[in-house]
Structures are given as C-alpha cells and as structure tokens.
Design a protein around this motif. Structure first.
Motif, short mmCIF file in Angstrom:
data_model
loop_
_atom_site.label_atom_id
_atom_site.label_comp_id
_atom_site.label_asym_id
_atom_site.label_seq_id
_atom_site.Cartn_x
_atom_site.Cartn_y
_atom_site.Cartn_z
N GLN A 1 3.92 2.71 2.81
CA GLN A 1 5.33 3.33 2.40
C GLN A 1 5.89 2.50 1.26
OE1 GLN A 1 8.07 3.61 5.69
NE2 GLN A 1 6.18 3.61 7.27
N PHE A 2 6.25 3.03 0.05
CA PHE A 2 7.09 2.40 -0.81
C PHE A 2 8.57 2.39 -0.71
CE2 PHE A 2 2.98 3.54 -2.87
CZ PHE A 2 2.59 2.68 -3.35
N LEU A 3 9.03 1.06 -0.95
CA LEU A 3 10.28 0.92 -0.26
C LEU A 3 11.19 0.95 -1.76
CD1 LEU A 3 10.04 -1.62 2.46
CD2 LEU A 3 10.11 0.83 2.47
N ASN A 4 10.56 1.07 -2.95
CA ASN A 4 11.32 1.25 -4.23
C ASN A 4 10.83 1.93 -5.30
OD1 ASN A 4 9.44 -0.64 -5.06
ND2 ASN A 4 10.70 -2.14 -6.03
N THR A 5 11.64 2.41 -6.28
CA THR A 5 10.96 3.41 -7.13
C THR A 5 10.01 2.88 -8.00
OG1 THR A 5 12.74 2.79 -8.62
CG2 THR A 5 13.02 4.77 -7.13
N ASP A 6 9.92 1.56 -8.22
CA ASP A 6 8.73 0.96 -9.17
C ASP A 6 7.49 0.37 -8.55
OD1 ASP A 6 9.97 -1.18 -7.93
OD2 ASP A 6 10.53 -2.04 -10.04
N HIS A 7 7.68 0.75 -7.23
CA HIS A 7 6.22 0.50 -6.25
C HIS A 7 6.02 -0.95 -6.35
CE1 HIS A 7 4.63 4.88 -6.10
NE2 HIS A 7 5.81 4.78 -5.83
N THR A 8 6.95 -1.86 -6.50
CA THR A 8 6.73 -3.23 -6.29
C THR A 8 6.84 -3.79 -4.75
OG1 THR A 8 9.10 -3.89 -7.12
CG2 THR A 8 7.25 -3.88 -9.01
N ILE A 9 7.56 -2.80 -3.92
CA ILE A 9 7.77 -3.43 -2.69
C ILE A 9 7.33 -2.38 -1.87
CG2 ILE A 9 9.46 -3.94 -0.71
CD1 ILE A 9 11.47 -4.88 -3.20
N ALA A 10 6.60 -2.51 -0.80
CA ALA A 10 6.01 -1.68 0.23
C ALA A 10 5.85 -2.29 1.69
CB ALA A 10 4.43 -1.24 -0.32
N LYS A 11 5.47 -1.27 2.52
CA LYS A 11 5.15 -1.55 3.79
C LYS A 11 4.04 -0.77 4.50
CE LYS A 11 7.40 -1.14 8.52
NZ LYS A 11 8.78 -0.44 9.12
N VAL A 12 3.08 -1.29 5.41
CA VAL A 12 1.97 -0.87 5.76
C VAL A 12 2.00 -1.47 7.19
CG1 VAL A 12 0.45 -2.37 5.02
CG2 VAL A 12 -0.36 0.11 5.66
N SER A 13 1.39 -0.74 8.19
CA SER A 13 1.20 -0.84 9.65
C SER A 13 -0.08 -0.77 10.13
CB SER A 13 2.36 -0.37 10.61
OG SER A 13 3.56 -1.08 10.33
N LEU A 14 -0.88 -1.67 10.88
CA LEU A 14 -1.85 -1.21 11.70
C LEU A 14 -1.49 0.04 12.69
CD1 LEU A 14 -4.80 -2.54 11.52
CD2 LEU A 14 -4.03 -3.68 13.70
N SER A 15 -2.41 0.96 12.65
CA SER A 15 -2.19 1.97 13.52
C SER A 15 -2.43 1.39 14.98
CB SER A 15 -3.41 3.09 13.41
OG SER A 15 -3.41 3.74 12.06
N ALA A 16 -1.44 2.29 15.99
CA ALA A 16 -1.60 2.01 17.45
C ALA A 16 -2.93 1.92 17.90
CB ALA A 16 -0.40 2.81 18.05
N GLY A 17 -2.96 1.35 18.93
CA GLY A 17 -4.33 1.38 19.71
C GLY A 17 -5.56 0.53 19.04
N HIS A 18 -5.31 -0.24 18.08
CA HIS A 18 -6.60 -1.22 17.46
C HIS A 18 -6.81 -2.02 18.54
CE1 HIS A 18 -8.64 -3.31 14.72
NE2 HIS A 18 -8.21 -4.34 15.13
N LYS A 19 -8.17 -2.05 18.77
CA LYS A 19 -8.85 -3.18 19.65
C LYS A 19 -9.14 -4.38 18.61
CE LYS A 19 -12.22 -2.57 22.30
NZ LYS A 19 -13.52 -2.33 22.86
N PHE A 20 -8.50 -5.71 19.37
CA PHE A 20 -8.60 -6.91 18.61
C PHE A 20 -10.00 -7.53 18.96
CE2 PHE A 20 -5.98 -10.87 17.18
CZ PHE A 20 -6.44 -10.97 16.27
N ASP A 21 -10.83 -6.62 18.43
CA ASP A 21 -12.32 -7.39 18.46
C ASP A 21 -13.11 -7.34 17.39
OD1 ASP A 21 -12.62 -4.56 17.63
OD2 ASP A 21 -13.89 -4.00 19.51
N ARG A 22 -12.35 -7.28 16.34
CA ARG A 22 -12.98 -7.51 14.76
C ARG A 22 -11.86 -8.10 13.95
NH1 ARG A 22 -12.51 -2.06 15.40
NH2 ARG A 22 -11.52 -0.94 13.96
N ASP A 23 -12.31 -8.88 13.00
CA ASP A 23 -11.25 -9.20 12.08
C ASP A 23 -10.32 -8.02 11.37
OD1 ASP A 23 -12.45 -11.84 12.51
OD2 ASP A 23 -13.32 -12.10 10.78
N VAL A 24 -9.24 -8.44 11.17
CA VAL A 24 -8.26 -7.30 10.42
C VAL A 24 -8.10 -7.85 8.86
CG1 VAL A 24 -6.13 -6.16 10.35
CG2 VAL A 24 -7.11 -6.74 12.62
N GLU A 25 -8.82 -6.93 7.81
CA GLU A 25 -8.70 -7.24 6.52
C GLU A 25 -8.05 -6.23 5.92
OE1 GLU A 25 -12.77 -9.11 5.12
OE2 GLU A 25 -13.11 -7.08 6.15
#
Length: 774
Positions: free
Chosen positions: A201-225
């Motif tokens: 999700q871009f939070l401004n028009t010049d794309h210098t601020i954004a947000k992203v989330s890990l999808s629900a249900g992720h198994k924490f059995d490996r590094d998140v990169e």
C-alpha cells in the motif's frame, strides 16, 4: 552438553502465545519492535526462558514488560549487576525480566521471564535498530530471524546462552504477525518476499511512504526476509538527526548526529577489467548438516550438492596463471593440495575429480583450525589472497575466529556465504567484515551460483583503498567520527558513516559537507557531498542509536586486541551503553515488578520456549553414541541411528532424506557445458559437448568453416549457445565466457564472422558477433 535431535516438549506447556512485530524502515535503517505475549497456565509460578536469534548488526534500545495494566520499563545496567538484581527479585517473590546478549555470539539473546504467578499474563516488548544490507541487485534486505541452529560445541568446551538452545518440532505453538512501514528519500519501486505478503500500500502520491504486512497464518518456522527496492539507490545521502532533549549537550545522545550513506559508482572501464592474478582459497563446510535440503519445497537440492556445483563453476571461472586450493572441514579438516598450486589444466582436473567425491561426511562444524592453517601458509608474491568460506552452521567461538581474521586482515580478503535457513548472521557477516570482503546469504529457493559469482567479480576487481574523509561545518562547530574506519569498498557495496556534530548551528539554513577521497586501481578519486544541518523530522533517535551501536561494537572489537587496557575499554562500553540505553556485551536490560514481597517457596518451574531449529545433528554425533530423532505427532515415523558413523535425517514433513535424495533431478545443461571447458578457456569438439547442443558430433564437424580448427569451432559454438539460450544466467557464466573469448583472440582466426554465421545457423540462434565480445 550438545543437544541431540528434535525434542517434543509434550510435558512442558509453552508459555509464549504470540509474537507481534512492527517495523519502521527509514531509507537504509530499520527500527523493529517485537511484543511477546506470555501466559502461565500452570498451577505453580514459573520461569520462562526464550533463546532467540537477532540480526548480527542489531542492538536492542528498549525493553519493557506489561503486567495487567502496569508497564515496567527496563534499565540498562552492567551485566553482573543486572543478573544479581534478577536473582534477588525472584528470591523475594517479585516479578523480574532480564534480557541479555550471548557472551559467545552477538546474534543470540536470552529473555528470562521470572516468577510469573499461576494464571498471570505478561506482554514483553523489545525494540532494536539495525542497518539493512545491500544485495547484488541493489535491493535492501531486512531479515526477521526465526530459525536458530544449535551451535556446535566441541567436547570439553564451556557453553553459555547458546548451550541452552534445543531443537523443537516444526509445529511452533505461537503465532506471528508482522507489519512494515517504509519511508525513503527515493521512491519505493517494490517490496518482495519469499513469505506471503498482503499487497503493498502506497501512502502518498510520490511513492516514498508505503506499508506492507505478512499474510495471516504464516508459520514462524523460517526466517522472514523482505527485499526493498528503491529508485536511484546509488545516490549518496546524508541524514542529520537532532539529539535527545533530555540528554546533556556535548554527549553523543545530546548532540546532532549525521549518517552518511556512501554508495560510489566506479568507472565502467575499471569495472570491466579483471585481475588475472590471485590466490583463491575455497573453504567448504562438510559437516553432516550439509546433507540437508536447501529449502523445504519439492525437489530441493541437498546443500552439499549445490556446494559441489558451485565449486565446479568457480574452478572453471578462475583465470590461467592464478593459484588455488580447496579445504573441506567438519570436526577435522583436509586440503586438496599441501599448498596452493598454480591453476593449470592438470591441477584443475585433479580438483574437479575430488570435488565430485565431496560429501557431508566430516562431523561437526569447527572452522577455526582450517582457517589457522590457511593463514599459516606463506602468501604468494603478486597474487593477493582471496578466501571464500561456505557454511550452513553455527559455531560457539565466533569471537576467537574474528580475532584470528583481524590479525590476518592485511594478507587477504574474505568472502563468506551462509547456506540455508538459520546460518549465523554474526559468523557470516563478521568474518567478511574482519576480512575486508563481502557476505552473502543463500536461503529458500535461492541458487548459490549467482551469488557466489557476484562475489568472485568483487574478488577479481580492484577494491577501493586508502579511504579518507574531510568534514566541513560552520565556524563554532566540530565533528567526531563514531563509526570505525572503512578499509575497503567494492562496486555495489554501500558504507554508512556516522559522525557527531558538536556545537551550536548558526542558522536554520546552515550547510555542511564531507569530501571522501580514495584510491582505485592506482587512481585517486574524490567525491563531495553537501547536506543541510537542519535536522530531519520523526526519526525517533534511530540514527543516534545506530551511531552508538557502531561505537560500542568498535570498542568491543578493540577489547579483543592484545596489549590494550581491557578494563578501561569495558568501563567505556558500559558507560556508553547505559547513556544510549543500548545492549552490549557487558550490559543487560533488567526490569523488576515489586509484588507482595513473599519469598518463593520451593524452586520455580523452568520452561524453555521452543525456537524453530535446524539441528546440526552431525555436531551432536560427536558426543552421542546413540541418536534418536523424535518426530512430531504428524510425522510418518521415527528414525534411529545406532552407529555414530551413519546418520539419517528427516525434513519437517517426516520424509527420510534418503527418499528426498532419490528424487529425480533436472539435468543442468549449463553446468554440463561448463564442466567440459578446458582451463585455458576452450572446448574440445566431442559428443558430450554436442549432446548439450542437441546435435551430433558428425553434424557439427560437417559444418566446420574452412581453415578453422576444431577447438575454435567448438568454442565459438559454446559462446553462441550461452548467449542464445542462457542469457538469464549470464552472471554464472560471465567469467567462463571471458576466458573463451580471450583464448579465441589468441588463435588469430581469419574468418571469425563466417564461424559466427554458420554457428547461428547450426544452433538456431541469431547472436551477433559483437555480442559475443569477439
């Protein structure tokens, strides 16, 4: 004690229920906040222990605990003082929390949650800051470590925090949620991950601020990169941050701090040329865990198989006239040759034949002794030593290894590769840093070969040396450098420099500048960067904390040097750590919640919270006559090893590794072609080469242009095939092709254009002569 196998912990309910992570990325740095929810569902008070990984370059800057509606913020104290306060609090019936860094490795922390009463819940929050590493494609890498490999501990050696690491089932009983907010001076082009993400999700028009989330249900059995891609990444930047208003002026936290991001572009003419000299030493991990898959997906290649393919590629890519040797290590080590030998057709063939026989059959992970042997060898005049180290493991004596590499920093450059999930970031990045080289991590479905060839390009290119900086600030101000000196820098490598700005800024529009000078291939280069002294907004003191971390780490490394005043350096580390509220090797975070004051009756129940571990079972084998691997409830069975010489492994789904190894593999025609190249760079006309092209030797010989040698004809065909069918893997064969082109040029071929035309026709390609480099 070395922990063996996978432990189910069926009789020990896990008190950790969930982990919630919020990440704020600002350009090249990240502030990470993790909240861990605990609940004691047992009938007695307990002490919960959670040993967990953290990025090697991170430093904790906040630690707090919330019980009911009351929050306790921890203070940084000298380590032994904090431990005594924690023990006293537990003995008095008070609730206490202790967070400390491992004495053996800076990428492992232990969280102790003490005297948690029955039915009581607690939320523990810790915040750390870290720099983001730059990848070969200019992406910035953020990693949330989940996998913590057991450290191999040889018999008779002591163990601290890392000795408490145990292997647990892949069914981790707590959940993970992660949200990342990104802001950058340059537009954000994309965010990628091997884990499932919600849409960016871009939070401004010049794309210098954004947000992203890990999808629900992720198994924490490996590094998140996460891989962050910015536009104009090579543009140098400087960020000035205001000090803490509550801190005293003249201190690090009270003054302005500037962070300079240096990411130089070097002349293309210099970068296109490569050195033809050098001593290349390849140090390969052959411990038992190298017989595990590269990832948990279908048809995953074994780590040792990928390593063999990579060594083959490296051997074929070396320039004639250089020197090389190959070491294999585990509990012991061996080298292919007593000393490094000249790279010829004969020595290359000897090495290739031995590489094909290499197995994961050398026990545990002890890297110190082979490195000592490498450094004990005399350097070869006019052939700079380049050491390539491949390992998937963890070791217990990282500080001793770093000290050895630091002592030999002037005689070599070191390039390191962490293979698979859970490879120690402290070990991999630390060896590269102390050896003036570059670190790479191969995780998930990554192919090892492209990353290794990127590092070979660094090794074959001249590095930036003699780096100096000159700071210019208005009258009445001064600068103090906080980060250690930069000794070398490669194309595509970024350096972050921190400096303290002392004195009062004359006006809001005041400017400063830094002039960076260095030498590259005997040429002097000067870059100048001007910057505004007006502090950036909403930085949250992250620059100050990273600067404090850089200074603390420098002092800690200095402590390892012979002949220094260790107590004075320790006192300075503790003073700086307490002032900045940062973790260090000599301090710990301590928080105490006063309760009824009733002393604990009887011992506390102790519960170790499972961290997902990739067990280095070969290390365990060194101490165990009998190995039992207890599978989770959903596994297909149990594997036993009664003979220490034989080890069976199982992946997380319970399939024996023998089964995985028997799966069919897709023939890699590129590696087949490369394996047939001669050390000089040419190919011979034979049936094996024509099989790669899908032709017969008779067809190729019949189409040979007049007055053209068979070797020239075969080599031209190989170059056309590479450019026509394998352009997506060019980084893997670029040095192979360069050798071939050089060899052809030395043959003085009179009708090269005709060779290219007929070769295109035979192979069904349209590759132009200039594309081939001829």
């Amino acid at each position: 004690m070395v922990n063996c196998g996978l432990l189910t912990n069926k009789n020990e309910p896990v008190p950790l229920k969930s982990i919630e992570v919020d990440v704020l990325v600002q350009g090249h740095v990240a502030t990470v906040s993790s909240t861990l929810q605990y609940a004691n569902e047992e009938e007695s008070a307990l002490e919960a222990m959670f040993v967990f990984p953290m990025p090697a370059d991170a430093s904790v800057c906040h630690f707090s605990a919330k019980i009911a509606d009351k929050e306790i913020v921890a203070k940084v104290k000298e380590r032994e003082e904090a431990r005594e306060e924690y023990d006293d609090a537990i003995a008095s019936g008070d609730q206490a929390f202790l967070l400390e860094e491992s004495e053996e490795s800076v990428d492992v922390f232990r969280l102790s949650v003490g005297s948690l009463p029955p039915g009581q819940s607690a939320a523990v929050t810790f915040v750390y800051v870290t720099e983001l590493s730059v990848q070969a494609d200019d992406a910035l890498r953020f990693c949330l470590p989940a996998v913590l490999n057991p450290r191999y501990t040889p018999p008779g050696t002591g163990g601290g925090i890392v000795s408490e690491i145990t292997s647990t089932p892949s069914d981790i009983p707590y959940s993970l949620s992660l949200t990342v907010h990104v802001s950058s001076p340059n537009p954000i082009s994309k965010v990628e991950s091997k884990c499932p993400l919600e849409p960016l999700q871009f939070l401004n028009t010049d794309h210098t601020i954004a947000k992203v989330s890990l999808s629900a249900g992720h198994k924490f059995d490996r590094d998140v990169e996460l891989f962050l891609h910015y536009l104009n990444t090579h543009q140098p930047t400087a960020i000035v941050e205001a000090g803490d208003l509550t801190a005293q002026t003249g201190t690090l936290m009270g003054d302005l701090v500037v962070m300079l991001s240096l990411y130089p572009e070097f002349p293309e003419a210099l970068m296109s040329s490569v050195l033809s000299r050098g001593e290349f030493v390849f140090v390969m991990d052959r411990s038992g865990s190298m017989d595990c898959p590269m990832h948990h997906g279908d048809h995953a290649q074994m780590r040792i198989e990928s390593a063999r393919d990579t060594l083959l590629l490296l051997l074929k890519s070396l320039p004639l006239g250089c020197y090389f040797n190959i070491y294999g290590f585990g509990s012991e080590y061996e080298s292919f040759f007593p000393n490094s030998v000249e790279y010829t057709q004969e020595t290359m063939e000897q090495a290739v034949n031995r590489v094909k026989e290499m197995g994961a059959d050398m026990g545990g992970t002890e890297i110190l002794q082979p490195l000592k042997h490498v450094y004990s060898q005399k350097c070869i005049p006019n052939h700079p030593r380049q050491v390539f180290i491949f390992t998937d493991g963890e070791v217990w004596n990282t500080k001793e290894i770093f000290s050895l590499m630091r002592e030999n920093a002037d005689s070599h450059r070191c390039f390191t590769f962490g293979i698979g999930e859970g490879a120690s970031t402290a070990l991999i990045t630390g060896m590269a840093r102390e050896g003036g080289g570059h670190a790479q991590f191969i995780t998930g479905t990554d192919r090892m070969q492209p990353k290794v060839m990127q590092s070979l390009r660094y090794a074959l290119q001249p590095a930036v040396v003699d780096i100096t900086e000159e700071w210019t600030v208005p009258e009445g101000m001064s600068t103090t450098r906080l980060s250690p000196p930069i000794n070398v820098l490669f194309q595509g490598q970024r350096a972050l420099i921190y400096a303290q700005l002392k004195g009062k800024i004359p006006s809001s529009d005041s400017q400063g500048s830094v002039t960076v000078k260095y030498r590259l291939a005997d040429q002097e280069v000067t870059n100048k960067l001007g910057f505004s002294l007006k502090p950036a907004e909403n930085t949250g003191l992250s620059i100050h904390r990273l600067a404090a971390r850089a200074l603390i780490r420098s002092l800690e490394r200095e402590e390892q040097t012979e002949g220094v005043e260790k107590e004075a350096l320790k006192a300075r580390v503790v003073e700086l750590s307490v002032e900045a509220g940062m973790s260090s090797s000599h301090t710990a975070f301590i928080a105490v919640q006063k309760s009824s004051g009733e002393a604990v009756k009887g011992p506390l129940l102790r519960r170790s919270v499972p961290t997902f571990c990739m067990s280095d079972m070969s290390g365990a084998m060194a101490d165990c006559d009998y190995l039992e691997i207890c599978m989770s409830d959903t596994s297909e069975g149990m594997a036993y090893c009664e003979d220490p010489e034989i080890t069976y492994y199982s992946d997380t789904c319970g399939k024996p590794m023998e089964f995985l190894q028997s799966l069919p593999t897709v023939e890699d025609t590129l590696l087949q072609l490369i394996s047939l190249q001669q050390a000089s760079g040419c190919w011979e006309m034979d049936g094996a080469l024509m099989k790669v092209f899908g032709k017969t030797e008779e067809e190729a010989v019949k189409r040979t242009p007049a007055q053209v040698d068979k070797g020239v004809w075969a080599t031209v065909l190989a170059l056309i095939w590479l450019n026509g069918f394998k352009m997506d893997a060019q980084i893997e064969w670029q040095f192979v092709a360069m050798k071939a082109v050089t060899w052809i040029r030395n043959q003085n071929v009179v009708n090269l254009a005709e060779c290219v035309r007929v070769g295109n026709d035979l192979l069904g390609c349209q590759v132009k002569e200039d594309i081939l480099g001829l």
